[in-house]
Motif scaffolding. Structure first.
Motif, short mmCIF file in Angstrom:
data_model
loop_
_atom_site.label_atom_id
_atom_site.label_comp_id
_atom_site.label_asym_id
_atom_site.label_seq_id
_atom_site.Cartn_x
_atom_site.Cartn_y
_atom_site.Cartn_z
N VAL A 382 11.03 50.60 -130.61
CA VAL A 382 11.31 49.43 -129.82
C VAL A 382 11.43 49.55 -128.63
O VAL A 382 12.19 50.08 -128.16
CB VAL A 382 12.52 48.54 -130.45
CG1 VAL A 382 12.65 47.04 -129.89
CG2 VAL A 382 12.09 48.08 -131.98
N ARG A 384 12.71 47.23 -125.35
CA ARG A 384 13.60 46.05 -125.05
C ARG A 384 13.41 45.56 -123.47
O ARG A 384 13.58 46.62 -122.59
CB ARG A 384 15.07 46.29 -125.37
CG ARG A 384 16.08 45.04 -125.11
CD ARG A 384 17.37 44.96 -125.71
NE ARG A 384 17.25 44.72 -127.12
CZ ARG A 384 18.31 44.42 -127.81
NH1 ARG A 384 19.59 44.68 -127.31
NH2 ARG A 384 18.29 44.11 -128.92
N GLY A 434 8.18 41.09 -132.66
CA GLY A 434 9.56 41.37 -131.99
C GLY A 434 10.57 40.44 -132.19
O GLY A 434 10.45 39.59 -133.23
N ASP A 451 12.81 42.00 -127.78
CA ASP A 451 12.27 43.49 -128.35
C ASP A 451 10.75 43.01 -128.65
O ASP A 451 10.23 42.15 -128.99
CB ASP A 451 13.08 43.68 -129.37
CG ASP A 451 14.37 44.16 -129.03
OD1 ASP A 451 14.79 44.35 -127.92
OD2 ASP A 451 15.26 44.18 -129.89
N ARG A 465 12.87 46.40 -138.01
CA ARG A 465 12.99 45.73 -136.49
C ARG A 465 14.51 45.36 -136.18
O ARG A 465 14.93 45.73 -135.20
CB ARG A 465 12.27 44.63 -136.24
CG ARG A 465 10.77 44.92 -136.28
CD ARG A 465 9.99 43.70 -135.53
NE ARG A 465 10.03 42.42 -136.31
CZ ARG A 465 9.51 41.99 -137.31
NH1 ARG A 465 8.54 42.70 -137.97
NH2 ARG A 465 9.80 40.83 -137.72
N ALA A 469 16.67 47.21 -133.38
CA ALA A 469 17.29 46.71 -132.45
C ALA A 469 19.02 46.90 -132.12
O ALA A 469 19.18 46.87 -131.00
CB ALA A 469 17.12 44.95 -132.59
N VAL A 472 18.71 49.85 -129.98
CA VAL A 472 18.90 49.43 -128.50
C VAL A 472 20.04 49.14 -127.88
O VAL A 472 20.52 49.37 -127.09
CB VAL A 472 17.76 48.50 -128.24
CG1 VAL A 472 17.70 48.05 -126.79
CG2 VAL A 472 16.29 49.02 -128.77
#
Length: 476
Positions: A382, A384, A434, A451, A465, A469, A472
């Protein structure tokens, strides 16, 4: 068209608490009433058991002893075998009568019973004396006088003792009936109160349940109406974006062509720089409108072959972003981005980044420290993009609705715009696999982010996802 009110908590929870409190209070009141009635019944029952019933029992025994003494004395006077043969039964009878009288007098008095006790005691004393005097006459050989005294004194005194005991029995029986009647009334009153409170609680519970059910149905209806409204507005927004992109694409192309012709014909270095800046700006505008138009035409589905390098977009727009921020008295810092690709067109990424940065500039307010920081983070699966500002911050209660159309923070002083920038970011990010988010502290600033999956790998399921996330967030 006015927006319907979003479904919120209403008074149903407070009413439920009120109903529960009243029901519990009613049950507590019923319990206290039953306990009080039980204590009162116990007191009355004790009076029946310890006074009324024993008094009747002792008085009945007293009557029997009186008749026994009277009969023994009669035999003592008239039996041919002589007094000596009946002396023992008479003595036993007198002793039993004495014991019965004292047993009765030793019991706890009922209210008003003292009068009847005195009558019994006086009648017993006269009867006992008359029996003993008559016996003395027999023992001294005065049988005729004894017989006369028996008829004149003993029998009447026995009758008075029997009458006194009967009146005392009637008093005790009446008092016992009164106590029993009071016990019955207490039980009936308690049962009426308990049944009434139970019925009231049942009715209140049913009414509360019906009210809460109606409130729940109303909230569901309001939620469905609001959701439908948002869907309709989103569809309108999509169509509007498509129409706008289509309508301004032509003028942008003409302006870009004219700027290119101007740039090719001027010789002044500064004029050349301005013309090239105009060309680049028009190119970005054309890229954004083309991307929005393609996205709208595809039914909010991304181009599967699109790839964009965030470094190139940031490098291309850095000067413009700095210029816009400086006009608002804000310093902006763009951190170096990692070498990654995201699966969207340049125009989509420009729209995502531009909306977040311009949103930060627009809502900076009049805080003393005026800074914006842009950075791109790579977690492996991912990518961001974050925009952090030092603005006034946003209350936690507002965060959940910020990405809905036509919603602005309560602290915002901006007058221009429709409140569609963040809604556009959400639509584009989610349409490309995202998601978006925000964290904020009142008085300290906010961080908005979106994202996107890293290009070159298949798009992941929503649960994956969400996991990436969080990765991140941990990295951040």
């Amino acid at each position: 068209m006015a927006a319907p009110a979003a479904p919120t908590k209403d008074a149903s929870s407070r009413i439920l608490v009120g109903v529960f409190t009243i029901v519990m209070g009613s049950f507590l009141l019923t319990t206290l009433a039953v306990q009080r009635a039980s204590r009162e019944v116990d007191t009355l029952s004790d009076r029946i058991v310890s006074s009324s019933s024993p008094s009747i029992e002792k008085l009945a025994a007293l009557r029997g002893s009186t008749l026994e003494v009277e009969l023994a004395l009669s035999h003592y006077l008239h039996d041919a075998r002589g007094p000596a043969s009946f002396g023992s039964p008479l003595d036993h009878g007198l002793q039993r009568l004495n014991d019965d009288v004292h047993a009765y007098l030793a019991l706890t008095d009922l209210p008003g019973e003292e009068h009847y006790e005195n009558q019994v005691q006086q009648a017993w004393a006269r009867f006992d004396e008359s029996v003993r005097r008559t016996r003395e006459l027999v023992d001294t050989g005065q049988a005729p006088e004894a017989g006369q005294r028996f008829a004149r004194v003993v029998e009447p005194s026995a009758g008075r003792l029997l009458d006194a005991s009967v009146r005392a029995i009637e008093f005790d029986a009446q008092h016992g009936r009164q106590l029993a009647s009071r016990i019955k009334q207490i039980r009936q009153r308690t049962m009426w109160l308990a049944n009434g409170l139970t019925a009231f609680c049942l009715a209140l519970g049913v009414a509360g349940a019906l009210f809460i059910d109606r409130q729940a149905r109303n909230r569901r209806t309001a939620a469905l109406t609001y959701s439908k409204f948002l869907e309709e507005r989103a569809a309108e927004l999509e169509q509007f974006a498509g129409r706008v992109a289509h309508d301004i694409r032509g003028p942008l192309s003409s302006a870009k062509m004219g700027a290119e012709l101007i740039a090719g014909g001027v010789s002044t270095e500064r004029s050349q720089e301005y013309a090239e800046r105009v060309v680049r700006s028009l190119a970005r505008a054309e890229s954004i409108t083309s991307a929005l138009l393609d996205f709208a035409r595809s039914g909010a589905r991304p181009d599967p072959g699109a790839r964009t390098d965030p470094r190139e977009v940031l490098a291309d727009t850095e000067a413009t972003l700095i210029q816009e921020a400086e006009r608002a008295g804000i310093s902006i810092h763009i951190e170096p981005a990692p070498a990654v690709f995201v699966p969207c067109s340049v125009g989509v990424y420009l729209s995502l980044l531009g909306n977040l940065t311009r949103n930060a500039i627009k809502h900076m307010g009049d805080v003393a420290t005026r800074e914006i920081r842009v950075r791109v983070l790579d977690s492996g699966s991912v990518v961001r993009t974050e925009v952090t500002d030092t603005g006034p911050g946003i209350a936690k209660s507002e965060l959940a609705s910020l990405f809905q159309p036509y919603v602005r923070p309560a602290v915002s002083r901006a007058r221009d715009g429709l409140g569609l920038g963040l809604a556009t970011v959400k639509k584009l990010a989610e349409g490309h696999g995202g998601q978006v988010g925000v964290s904020s502290n009142v008085g300290k600033g906010s961080t908005f982010w979106f994202d996107l999956p890293r290009a070159g790998s298949a798009w992941e399921a929503p649960s994956s996802r969400e996991t990436t996330a969080r990765e991140v967030e941990t990295q951040h």
